[in-house]
Design an enzyme around this catalytic site. Structure first.
Site, short mmCIF file in Angstrom:
data_model
loop_
_atom_site.label_atom_id
_atom_site.label_comp_id
_atom_site.label_asym_id
_atom_site.label_seq_id
_atom_site.Cartn_x
_atom_site.Cartn_y
_atom_site.Cartn_z
N ARG A 164 0.88 -1.18 0.00
CA ARG A 164 0.00 0.00 0.00
C ARG A 164 0.91 1.22 0.00
O ARG A 164 2.13 1.13 0.10
CB ARG A 164 -1.01 -0.01 1.17
CG ARG A 164 -0.61 -0.64 2.46
CD ARG A 164 0.49 0.06 3.19
NE ARG A 164 0.26 1.47 3.37
CZ ARG A 164 1.19 2.38 3.61
NH1 ARG A 164 2.47 2.00 3.71
NH2 ARG A 164 0.93 3.66 3.76
N ALA A 206 0.81 5.20 -2.10
CA ALA A 206 0.62 5.53 -3.52
C ALA A 206 1.81 5.16 -4.41
O ALA A 206 1.65 4.45 -5.41
CB ALA A 206 0.26 7.01 -3.65
N ASP A 266 -2.03 10.95 -2.06
CA ASP A 266 -2.43 9.91 -3.03
C ASP A 266 -2.80 10.49 -4.38
O ASP A 266 -2.76 9.80 -5.40
CB ASP A 266 -3.60 9.10 -2.47
CG ASP A 266 -3.11 8.22 -1.34
OD1 ASP A 266 -3.03 8.72 -0.21
OD2 ASP A 266 -2.77 7.06 -1.61
N ASN A 297 -5.57 12.46 0.48
CA ASN A 297 -4.65 11.62 1.27
C ASN A 297 -5.47 10.85 2.30
O ASN A 297 -6.70 11.00 2.38
CB ASN A 297 -3.59 12.51 1.94
CG ASN A 297 -2.46 11.68 2.54
OD1 ASN A 297 -1.93 10.78 1.88
ND2 ASN A 297 -2.09 11.93 3.78
N LYS A 298 -4.78 10.04 3.08
CA LYS A 298 -5.44 9.15 4.05
C LYS A 298 -6.49 9.88 4.88
O LYS A 298 -6.28 11.01 5.31
CB LYS A 298 -4.35 8.56 4.96
CG LYS A 298 -4.82 7.65 6.06
CD LYS A 298 -5.72 6.51 5.59
CE LYS A 298 -5.12 5.69 4.48
NZ LYS A 298 -6.12 4.78 3.84
#
Ligand code: MRU
Length: 367
Positions: free
Chosen positions: A61, A63, A250, A260-261
């Protein structure tokens, strides 16, 4: 946890990369991140289906790492192709592309990696030329990723002062890339240049990339790290315990909007209201210059990630669950974006087009 295990995970020689290509016999080797930090286990993938499964279930995992893994998946597909027909090979590659691209929809690096391999495969005439060159490209992408991160680290470390306390979210480290990391690459580079720094890593519920991976990498590098619950971010900022925030990304749009997360947005909002600089570190392969906000798909993941912790159920049966994996941080909350080409600052539409060397985005077709 043995020192050897830690060393082997974050090292950057060829055997110890997050994802790497093996020539004889042909396979792709990756660290199974679902097993960390308890044990170091490798996955051996021999075809693109196995790569797709590894990406989907988060064995690999982050990006940039999934960009390279996807590219290697297509290279495996080419390598496994048995006929002499170029058309047949391109058709197999297209169908592998479709399988891989939908495994994780938000991180644009995956599509970037797949597109790069498709470009190469369309450039050659014979099956053997295609095979040779797509493998070469997939391997090159893995080495380039390390170089890119090191350059990003050098630029980003200029933003860090000795004594800084840096907050980071999720894992944008060696394990999210081929080696070294983006946000953690900046932190590593600052440390390597002799600056004394310390880090707060958020746990990053529900999958715990912060505690399982970021804290793990920083402990290995002997960088002073404290792990905090996601819910403690406001408390720390309000008590002046954080000087800077650095996260990965990402997908970054041409307007400077950053995906992003999940949880990044609330950290950015809190940083903004406490006047704490908020930096994003990401390679150019994370920029999506083509799509607008409404075209971006936010991945929703399994409810099990929320109702369970380490396999134990922690929520009542029958409760409804919503589990978005990413969120959107608008450009006005972002102090600067650190790339391998330098640091870019607002106004982002102008600085992003400058870094890509373009007058406008209308003819740009990287995605
Ligand atoms: O769901 P994940 O673990 O793939 O999410 C990873 C992140 O959000 C990272 O911050 C991002 O990919 C940048 S990694 C250099």
């Amino acid at each position: 946890m043995s020192k050897e295990l830690l060393v082997s995970i974050v090292g950057d020689n060829n055997n110890l990369m997050t994802v790497s290509w093996n020539d004889v016999p042909v396979y792709v080797k990756m660290i199974d991140q679902t097993k960390l930090p308890e044990s170091l286990e490798y996955l051996i993938c021999k075809n693109h289906y196995e790569i797709g499964e590894a990406i989907r279930n988060l064995s690999i995992r982050g990006a940039p790492a999934i960009g390279v893994a996807g590219a290697m998946g297509l290279a495996l597909c080419a390598n496994n192709h048995a006929s002499d027909s170029k058309n047949q090979l391109l058709s197999d590659l297209n169908s592998a592309y479709n399988t891989l691209v939908e495994t994780r929809p938000t991180a644009v690096n995956l599509k970037w990696g797949l597109d790069k391999i498709m470009e190469v495969s369309n450039r050659y005439e014979t099956v053997s030329e295609i095979k040779e060159n797509v493998i070469k490209m997939a391997k090159k992408m893995s080495y380039d990723d390390i170089e890119t991160n090191k350059n990003m680290g050098k630029f980003g470390s200029k933003l860090i002062d000795t004594g800084d306390v840096i907050m980071t979210h999720c894992n944008a480290g060696a394990l999210a890339t081929v080696a070294y990391g983006t946000a953690l690459g900046v932190i590593r580079s600052a440390k390597e240049s002799g600056k004394k720094i310390s880090v707060f890593a958020t746990e990053t519920r529900p999958v715990m990339q912060g505690s399982r991976l970021t804290a793990f990498e920083l402990v290995h590098d002997e960088i002073d790290v404290s792990l905090i619950p996601d819910t403690a971010v406001g408390y720390l900022m309000n008590n002046k315990m954080v000087d800077k925030v650095i996260v990965g990304a990402d997908r970054i749009l041409k307007t400077g909007h950053v995906f992003n997360k999940i949880g990044t947005y609330q950290i950015a909002l809190l940083a903004n209201s406490h006047n704490i600089p908020f930096y994003v570190a990401a390679p150019l392969s994370t920029f999506d210059l083509k799509n607008n906000l409404d075209a971006i798909v936010i991945e929703e993941r399994s409810v099990d990630e929320v109702v369970q912790i380490a396999g134990k159920r922690i929520a009542p049966k029958g409760v409804r669950i919503f589990n978005p994996a990413f969120d959107l941080t608008p450009p006005d909350l972002i102090t600067s974006i650190i790339t391998e080409k330098g640091i870019i600052s607002p106004p982002y539409e102008k600085s992003i087009s400058d870094v890509f060397g373009m007058d406008d985005f209308s003819n740009f077709n990287n995605q």
